[in-house]
Design a protein around this motif. Structure first.
Motif, PDB file in Angstrom:
ATOM      1  N   PHE A 232       0.845  -1.198   0.000  1.00  0.00           N
ATOM      2  CA  PHE A 232       0.000   0.000   0.000  1.00  0.00           C
ATOM      3  C   PHE A 232       0.879   1.246   0.000  1.00  0.00           C
ATOM      4  CE2 PHE A 232       0.430  -1.748   4.265  1.00  0.00           C
ATOM      5  CZ  PHE A 232       0.856  -0.666   5.030  1.00  0.00           C
ATOM      6  N   GLY A 233       0.224   2.406  -0.074  1.00  0.00           N
ATOM      7  CA  GLY A 233       0.950   3.661  -0.220  1.00  0.00           C
ATOM      8  C   GLY A 233       0.981   4.506   1.040  1.00  0.00           C
ATOM      9  N   ALA A 234       1.480   5.723   0.878  1.00  0.00           N
ATOM     10  CA  ALA A 234       1.705   6.613   2.017  1.00  0.00           C
ATOM     11  C   ALA A 234       0.412   7.020   2.712  1.00  0.00           C
ATOM     12  CB  ALA A 234       2.460   7.855   1.547  1.00  0.00           C
ATOM     13  N   GLU A 235      -0.625   7.279   1.947  1.00  0.00           N
ATOM     14  CA  GLU A 235      -1.888   7.711   2.552  1.00  0.00           C
ATOM     15  C   GLU A 235      -2.460   6.626   3.459  1.00  0.00           C
ATOM     16  OE1 GLU A 235      -6.386   9.184   1.201  1.00  0.00           O
ATOM     17  OE2 GLU A 235      -4.753   9.097  -0.276  1.00  0.00           O
ATOM     18  N   ARG A 236      -2.417   5.390   2.991  1.00  0.00           N
ATOM     19  CA  ARG A 236      -2.922   4.284   3.795  1.00  0.00           C
ATOM     20  C   ARG A 236      -2.038   4.072   5.018  1.00  0.00           C
ATOM     21  NH1 ARG A 236      -7.210   2.043   5.811  1.00  0.00           N
ATOM     22  NH2 ARG A 236      -7.098  -0.232   6.031  1.00  0.00           N
ATOM     23  N   LEU A 237      -0.729   4.232   4.872  1.00  0.00           N
ATOM     24  CA  LEU A 237       0.191   4.107   6.002  1.00  0.00           C
ATOM     25  C   LEU A 237      -0.163   5.109   7.091  1.00  0.00           C
ATOM     26  CD1 LEU A 237       2.752   3.111   7.449  1.00  0.00           C
ATOM     27  CD2 LEU A 237       4.065   4.710   6.021  1.00  0.00           C
ATOM     28  N   TYR A 238      -0.391   6.347   6.698  1.00  0.00           N
ATOM     29  CA  TYR A 238      -0.727   7.393   7.668  1.00  0.00           C
ATOM     30  C   TYR A 238      -2.029   7.056   8.388  1.00  0.00           C
ATOM     31  CZ  TYR A 238      -0.986  12.087   9.634  1.00  0.00           C
ATOM     32  OH  TYR A 238      -1.031  13.165  10.495  1.00  0.00           O
ATOM     33  N   ARG A 239      -3.017   6.576   7.645  1.00  0.00           N
ATOM     34  CA  ARG A 239      -4.314   6.275   8.240  1.00  0.00           C
ATOM     35  C   ARG A 239      -4.215   5.105   9.221  1.00  0.00           C
ATOM     36  NH1 ARG A 239      -7.046   5.286   3.883  1.00  0.00           N
ATOM     37  NH2 ARG A 239      -7.524   7.480   3.535  1.00  0.00           N
ATOM     38  N   LEU A 240      -3.492   4.063   8.853  1.00  0.00           N
ATOM     39  CA  LEU A 240      -3.334   2.913   9.743  1.00  0.00           C
ATOM     40  C   LEU A 240      -2.646   3.310  11.048  1.00  0.00           C
ATOM     41  CD1 LEU A 240      -2.223   0.272   7.095  1.00  0.00           C
ATOM     42  CD2 LEU A 240      -4.322   0.154   8.454  1.00  0.00           C
ATOM     43  N   ALA A 241      -1.590   4.114  10.933  1.00  0.00           N
ATOM     44  CA  ALA A 241      -0.850   4.533  12.123  1.00  0.00           C
ATOM     45  C   ALA A 241      -1.683   5.453  13.002  1.00  0.00           C
ATOM     46  CB  ALA A 241       0.455   5.217  11.707  1.00  0.00           C
ATOM     47  N   SER A 242      -2.361   6.406  12.397  1.00  0.00           N
ATOM     48  CA  SER A 242      -3.157   7.363  13.179  1.00  0.00           C
ATOM     49  C   SER A 242      -4.359   6.681  13.816  1.00  0.00           C
ATOM     50  CB  SER A 242      -3.608   8.532  12.299  1.00  0.00           C
ATOM     51  OG  SER A 242      -4.419   8.088  11.223  1.00  0.00           O
ATOM     52  N   ASN A 243      -4.942   5.702  13.126  1.00  0.00           N
ATOM     53  CA  ASN A 243      -6.075   4.966  13.694  1.00  0.00           C
ATOM     54  C   ASN A 243      -5.654   4.182  14.930  1.00  0.00           C
ATOM     55  OD1 ASN A 243      -7.839   5.909  11.771  1.00  0.00           O
ATOM     56  ND2 ASN A 243      -7.866   4.016  10.565  1.00  0.00           N
ATOM     57  N   TYR A 244      -4.469   3.587  14.881  1.00  0.00           N
ATOM     58  CA  TYR A 244      -3.998   2.843  16.058  1.00  0.00           C
ATOM     59  C   TYR A 244      -3.841   3.783  17.249  1.00  0.00           C
ATOM     60  CZ  TYR A 244      -1.387   0.062  19.321  1.00  0.00           C
ATOM     61  OH  TYR A 244      -1.002  -0.589  20.473  1.00  0.00           O
ATOM     62  N   ILE A 245      -3.231   4.918  17.028  1.00  0.00           N
ATOM     63  CA  ILE A 245      -3.009   5.873  18.118  1.00  0.00           C
ATOM     64  C   ILE A 245      -4.333   6.322  18.722  1.00  0.00           C
ATOM     65  CG2 ILE A 245      -2.154   8.191  18.682  1.00  0.00           C
ATOM     66  CD1 ILE A 245       0.039   7.740  16.577  1.00  0.00           C
ATOM     67  N   SER A 246      -5.310   6.596  17.864  1.00  0.00           N
ATOM     68  CA  SER A 246      -6.596   7.096  18.350  1.00  0.00           C
ATOM     69  C   SER A 246      -7.366   6.050  19.142  1.00  0.00           C
ATOM     70  CB  SER A 246      -7.443   7.583  17.167  1.00  0.00           C
ATOM     71  OG  SER A 246      -7.817   6.505  16.331  1.00  0.00           O
ATOM     72  N   GLN A 247      -7.082   4.768  18.900  1.00  0.00           N
ATOM     73  CA  GLN A 247      -7.816   3.692  19.568  1.00  0.00           C
ATOM     74  C   GLN A 247      -7.089   3.144  20.800  1.00  0.00           C
ATOM     75  OE1 GLN A 247      -8.468   0.818  16.457  1.00  0.00           O
ATOM     76  NE2 GLN A 247      -9.666   2.246  15.214  1.00  0.00           N
ATOM     77  N   ALA A 248      -5.877   3.632  21.039  1.00  0.00           N
ATOM     78  CA  ALA A 248      -5.060   3.065  22.125  1.00  0.00           C
ATOM     79  C   ALA A 248      -5.354   3.726  23.469  1.00  0.00           C
ATOM     80  CB  ALA A 248      -3.577   3.201  21.776  1.00  0.00           C
ATOM     81  N   GLY A 249      -6.638   3.749  23.839  1.00  0.00           N
ATOM     82  CA  GLY A 249      -7.046   4.353  25.103  1.00  0.00           C
ATOM     83  C   GLY A 249      -7.132   3.341  26.223  1.00  0.00           C
ATOM     84  N   VAL A 250      -7.772   3.740  27.317  1.00  0.00           N
ATOM     85  CA  VAL A 250      -7.847   2.906  28.512  1.00  0.00           C
ATOM     86  C   VAL A 250      -8.566   1.589  28.253  1.00  0.00           C
ATOM     87  CG1 VAL A 250      -8.747   2.765  30.861  1.00  0.00           C
ATOM     88  CG2 VAL A 250      -7.732   4.902  30.043  1.00  0.00           C
ATOM     89  N   CYS A 251      -9.704   1.655  27.556  1.00  0.00           N
ATOM     90  CA  CYS A 251     -10.466   0.422  27.295  1.00  0.00           C
ATOM     91  C   CYS A 251      -9.647  -0.559  26.472  1.00  0.00           C
ATOM     92  CB  CYS A 251     -11.773   0.756  26.578  1.00  0.00           C
ATOM     93  SG  CYS A 251     -12.965   1.643  27.609  1.00  0.00           S
ATOM     94  N   HIS A 252      -8.945  -0.039  25.489  1.00  0.00           N
ATOM     95  CA  HIS A 252      -8.106  -0.898  24.659  1.00  0.00           C
ATOM     96  C   HIS A 252      -7.004  -1.541  25.498  1.00  0.00           C
ATOM     97  CE1 HIS A 252      -5.996  -2.280  21.049  1.00  0.00           C
ATOM     98  NE2 HIS A 252      -4.884  -1.823  21.598  1.00  0.00           N
ATOM     99  N   LYS A 253      -6.413  -0.779  26.380  1.00  0.00           N
ATOM    100  CA  LYS A 253      -5.330  -1.298  27.218  1.00  0.00           C
ATOM    101  C   LYS A 253      -5.827  -2.401  28.149  1.00  0.00           C
ATOM    102  CE  LYS A 253      -2.576   2.933  27.103  1.00  0.00           C
ATOM    103  NZ  LYS A 253      -2.057   4.094  27.874  1.00  0.00           N
ATOM    104  N   ILE A 254      -7.026  -2.234  28.679  1.00  0.00           N
ATOM    105  CA  ILE A 254      -7.577  -3.255  29.575  1.00  0.00           C
ATOM    106  C   ILE A 254      -7.860  -4.550  28.821  1.00  0.00           C
ATOM    107  CG2 ILE A 254      -9.569  -3.864  30.992  1.00  0.00           C
ATOM    108  CD1 ILE A 254      -9.741  -0.888  31.771  1.00  0.00           C
ATOM    109  N   SER A 255      -8.514  -4.439  27.669  1.00  0.00           N
ATOM    110  CA  SER A 255      -8.827  -5.646  26.891  1.00  0.00           C
ATOM    111  C   SER A 255      -7.559  -6.315  26.374  1.00  0.00           C
ATOM    112  CB  SER A 255      -9.753  -5.294  25.724  1.00  0.00           C
ATOM    113  OG  SER A 255      -9.127  -4.400  24.819  1.00  0.00           O
ATOM    114  N   THR A 256      -6.569  -5.510  26.013  1.00  0.00           N
ATOM    115  CA  THR A 256      -5.307  -6.063  25.524  1.00  0.00           C
ATOM    116  C   THR A 256      -4.577  -6.816  26.626  1.00  0.00           C
ATOM    117  OG1 THR A 256      -5.063  -4.332  23.841  1.00  0.00           O
ATOM    118  CG2 THR A 256      -3.065  -5.484  24.509  1.00  0.00           C
TER     119      THR A 256
END
Length: 277
Positions: A232-256
Motif C-alpha cells: 500500500f501507499g503513504a496515505e494508507r500508512l498514515y491512516r493505519l498509524a493514526s487509527n492505532y493511536i486514536s484507539q489506544a485508550g484505557v479500554c483498549h489497554k484493559i482488553s489487551t
C-alpha cells in the motif's frame, strides 16, 4: 516436496521480488522480500522454514552472479523473531536481527517466537510424516546484530534500520530512503495491528506509529512492503498509524492486557508440549 514447489514469487521491478509459501494457507503467512543489490542480496524475513528458501532462490534463478564469480553474498534479515518470519533463518549462513531479540533467536525461544502452527493451515505437508505439532523455530546464531540507524549496504542501495517496537520488542522496519520504500515487517500492514502478544507493548507501539506518520509528513515513504497481505501507499500508512493511536485508550489497554494473559498461558502450554515430545 521440493523448494521449487513450496514457494512462489512475483517480480516487482527494481530488483525486488515478492515471495510466499504456497501451501501455508493462513492469515499468518508472511511476505518474504528479496532485494537485489550490486554487491549483496538481502532476504527480508524467511517464512516457516519447512523448505529451504536459499535452495528456492538458487533453483528459481533469482540469485544473480557476482562479477566473474558465484552468487553475491546473501543476508537474511528478520524484521522480528515471530515464527512465521524466523523459522526459515536456519537455512541461511548470514542472519541479522535486532539486538533486543538476538538472545531469543539464539536459544530457540518458541515462547517469544509465539510459535502456533496447526495442521489445517498447511494444505500440503512439506514431507512424508510431517506434523505441525512437531514444528518449532530452531536456535540460530545471528551473524549481525542490528540497532536503530544501522545501514545495510547492498552496493547500489542502502537499507536503514528503524527500531519500531510495539508488536514485539525487537521489531524493525527497513527504509530505502532513495526509493522511498518501507519494508515494514509486522510494525504495520493492512490489517489489525497485534499488540497483545507476550512482548508487545502499547506505549511503544504508539511511539512507533508516530514515527510512521512523521515519515509520511516528511515525504520519505511512498510505498510500503509489509510483513503480511498486500502493498500500500503513504496515505494508507498514515491512516493505519493514526487509527492505532486514536484507539489506544484505557479500554483498549484493559482488553489487551486480558488477551495477553490468555495468549501467554496458551503459548506456554503449547511450547511445553513441543519441548516434551
Amino acid at each position: 516436496m521440493s523448494a521449487l514447489e513450496w514457494f512462489a514469487h512475483k517480480p516487482l521491478g527494481d530488483g525486488i521480488f515478492w515471495i510466499q509459501e504456497r501451501f501455508y494457507e493462513s492469515g499468518n503467512r508472511a511476505n518474504i522480500w528479496l532485494v537485489r543489490g550490486s554487491q549483496r542480496d538481502v532476504v527480508i524475513d524467511a517464512g516457516l522454514g519447512l523448505r529451504s528458501l536459499p535452495d528456492y532462490l538458487r533453483d528459481a534463478g533469482l540469485l544473480a552472479a557476482a562479477e566473474g564469480a558465484g552468487p553475491r553474498p546473501l543476508l537474511a534479515v528478520a524484521t522480528h523473531v515471530h515464527f512465521d518470519h524466523s523459522g526459515g533463518l536456519q537455512h541461511f549462513e548470514e542472519v541479522a536481527v535486532h539486538s533486543a531479540e538476538a538472545a531469543a533467536l539464539l536459544r530457540g525461544d518458541n515462547y517469544e517466537a509465539v510459535t502456533w502452527l496447526s495442521e489445517r493451515e498447511v494444505a500440503r505437508p512439506p514431507r512424508p510424516g510431517w506434523s505441525a505439532r512437531q514444528f518449532r523455530v530452531p536456535p540460530v546464531r545471528p551473524s549481525r546484530l542490528l540497532q536503530e540507524g544501522d545501514v545495510i549496504s547492498l552496493g547500489d542501495r542502502q537499507l536503514t534500520v528503524m527500531h519500531m517496537p510495539g508488536h514485539s520488542r525487537g521489531s524493525i522496519c527497513l527504509h530505502d530512503k532513495d526509493r522511498k520504500i518501507l519494508f515494514s515487517g509486522d510494525v504495520v500492514y493492512d490489517g489489525s495491528m497485534i499488540d497483545w502478544l507476550p512482548y508487545s507493548r502499547i506505549s511503544d507501539y504508539v511511539a512507533s506509529c508516530q514515527r510512521l506518520m512523521e515519515l509520511v509528513d516528511r515525504g520519505l515513504v511512498e510505498k510500503v512492503l509489509p510483513g503480511h497481505f498486500n502493498m500500500f501507499g503513504a496515505e494508507r500508512l498514515y491512516r493505519l498509524a493514526s487509527n492505532y493511536i486514536s484507539q489506544a485508550g484505557v479500554c483498549h489497554k484493559i482488553s489487551t492486557c486480558a488477551m495477553r494473559s490468555i495468549a501467554s498461558i496458551a503459548l506456554r502450554i503449547t511450547n511445553s508440549r513441543i519441548t516434551s515430545q
